[in-house]
Design a protein around this motif. Structure first.
Motif, PDB file in Angstrom:
ATOM      1  N   PRO A  10       0.748  -1.335  -0.039  1.00 14.72           N
ATOM      2  CA  PRO A  10       0.024  -0.125   0.030  1.00 14.72           C
ATOM      3  C   PRO A  10       0.754   1.293   0.061  1.00 14.72           C
ATOM      4  N   ARG A  11       2.155   1.443   0.881  1.00 14.92           N
ATOM      5  CA  ARG A  11       2.600   2.468   0.757  1.00 14.92           C
ATOM      6  C   ARG A  11       3.278   2.843  -0.839  1.00 14.92           C
ATOM      7  N   PRO A 286      -8.373  -2.734 -12.214  1.00 14.05           N
ATOM      8  CA  PRO A 286      -8.556  -3.292 -11.068  1.00 14.05           C
ATOM      9  C   PRO A 286      -9.532  -2.526 -10.346  1.00 14.05           C
ATOM     10  N   GLN A 287     -10.137  -3.281  -9.357  1.00 18.52           N
ATOM     11  CA  GLN A 287     -11.153  -2.499  -8.371  1.00 18.52           C
ATOM     12  C   GLN A 287     -10.594  -2.549  -6.934  1.00 18.52           C
ATOM     13  N   LEU A 288     -10.945  -1.412  -6.340  1.00 19.39           N
ATOM     14  CA  LEU A 288     -10.809  -1.161  -4.900  1.00 19.39           C
ATOM     15  C   LEU A 288     -12.119  -1.012  -4.229  1.00 19.39           C
ATOM     16  N   ARG A 289     -12.644  -2.015  -3.096  1.00 22.90           N
ATOM     17  CA  ARG A 289     -13.807  -1.860  -2.787  1.00 22.90           C
ATOM     18  C   ARG A 289     -14.109  -1.497  -1.403  1.00 22.90           C
ATOM     19  N   LEU A 290     -14.981  -0.501  -1.127  1.00 21.87           N
ATOM     20  CA  LEU A 290     -15.311  -0.025   0.207  1.00 21.87           C
ATOM     21  C   LEU A 290     -16.749  -0.329   0.495  1.00 21.87           C
ATOM     22  N   SER A 315      -3.951  -4.169  -0.690  1.00 22.18           N
ATOM     23  CA  SER A 315      -2.798  -5.021  -0.458  1.00 22.18           C
ATOM     24  C   SER A 315      -3.427  -6.233  -1.337  1.00 22.18           C
ATOM     25  N   GLY A 316      -4.816  -6.606  -1.559  1.00 24.60           N
ATOM     26  CA  GLY A 316      -5.190  -7.481  -2.439  1.00 24.60           C
ATOM     27  C   GLY A 316      -5.251  -7.330  -3.989  1.00 24.60           C
ATOM     28  N   LEU A 317      -4.788  -6.197  -4.559  1.00 20.42           N
ATOM     29  CA  LEU A 317      -4.600  -6.283  -5.603  1.00 20.42           C
ATOM     30  C   LEU A 317      -3.839  -7.125  -6.517  1.00 20.42           C
TER      31      LEU A 317
END
Length: 317
Positions: A10-11, A286-290, A315-317
């Protein structure tokens, strides 16, 4: 960028580019996502500056802070923010280029707004020019720009290219060239689009993505799918049967109320699954899910929850 095992750090994700422009249809939560991204980045040790350009109070309120001003304001450890206006950006530009006398005359005469809107795209290029200046000055490790709603966002980001077609010489053309150079350099700038798992926002984010890529040439990061309902199992179990098996009783009307709630939740889960799949098919990003937070006003505690969810999703990408 990838950790051992293929996971994304993530960083490193936050440090990939110096400016992240968060855009999306009105109401999809792009300001909340901007705040969550800033919170996540600061938690990973990166200094973050959030830039707001619409004069709204949602960003500061999410951090429990006073409304923003043109200058920097600390919202949380590692997170600063400011609001930009075309008028103040123009006056600052004139002052920094030895034209203080002109800026004072414009201020006294009240014609500053006339100058800032003298041609289509001037206001937008003033704002983007200021963001470019902050980026070049390394005002923060990460600058998060909370962009206008999707329709205006396209016009906003197209302003530099449009001005190059109409202005042949002079400082405005130079500013437009410099802004376009920043926008089209993936190491300096990328767009993070935000949507809800609903039909209209998904349609709009797909259209916006292709327009930005084709007409602006800007790099697109992952799409943030905001407001996802956590999937609940057992919604097809009858409430009376479940109550009997648990050894509890239901008051009159509760069984039917529970059935209605279960039908609503099942329908919502099916709808969001359909739209997430449709988004993946239509947009090769890719998708980031909130998660949905079920609150009308996001506060610091909610931001912490979203920042952790965002970090886990990265982190899951």
């Amino acid at each position: 960028m990838k950790c051992a095992g293929g996971w994304l750090d993530p960083r490193e994700f936050c440090a990939q580019t110096r400016v992240v422009i968060v855009a999306g249809k009105g109401g999809v939560g792009k300001t909340t996502v901007s705040a969550a991204l800033a919170t996540m980045a600061s938690g990973l040790g990166l200094s973050t500056l959030v830039v707001e350009i619409e004069g709204k109070h949602g960003l500061a309120a999410a951090f429990g802070a006073d409304p923003l001003a043109y200058g920097d304001q600390v919202l949380a450890p590692g997170v600063r923010a400011r609001t930009l206006t075309p008028d103040e950006a123009l006056l600052e530009y004139l002052d920094e280029h030895g034209l203080t006398r002109i800026s004072k005359r414009l201020t006294r005469s009240g014609t500053i707004d006339v100058v800032a809107t003298a041609a289509p795209g001037i206001k937008d290029i003033l704002l983007l020019g200021k963001v470019k200046q902050l980026e070049l000055r390394k005002a923060a490790d990460l600058i998060v720009l909370d962009a206008p709603a999707a329709g205006h966002a396209v016009t906003f980001l197209l302003s530099a290219r449009s001005l190059l077609d109409t202005v042949s010489v002079g400082p405005i053309r130079q500013q437009a060239e410099d802004v376009l150079t920043m926008l089209t350099d993936p190491a300096r700038c990328r767009v993070l689009l935000v949507t809800l798992p609903e039909e209209t926002p998904v349609n709009e984010v797909v259209e916006t993505a292709f327009t930005l890529e084709d007409k602006v040439g800007i790099d697109l990061g992952p799409v943030v799918v905001n407001g996802l309902y956590p999937v609940l199992e057992g919604l097809d179990v009858d409430p009376e049967q479940a109550a009997a098996e648990a050894g509890v009783g239901l008051r009159p009307g509760e069984a039917e109320a529970l059935r209605q709630a279960a039908r609503f939740r099942s329908a919502r889960q099916a709808l969001q699954a359909e739209q997430v799949d449709r988004l993946a098919s239509a947009l090769p990003l890719p998708q980031l899910r909130l998660p949905a937070l079920f609150t009308s006003e996001v506060g610091p505690t909610d931001l912490a929850v979203l920042a952790r969810a965002l970090e886990a999703s990265v982190s899951g990408l």
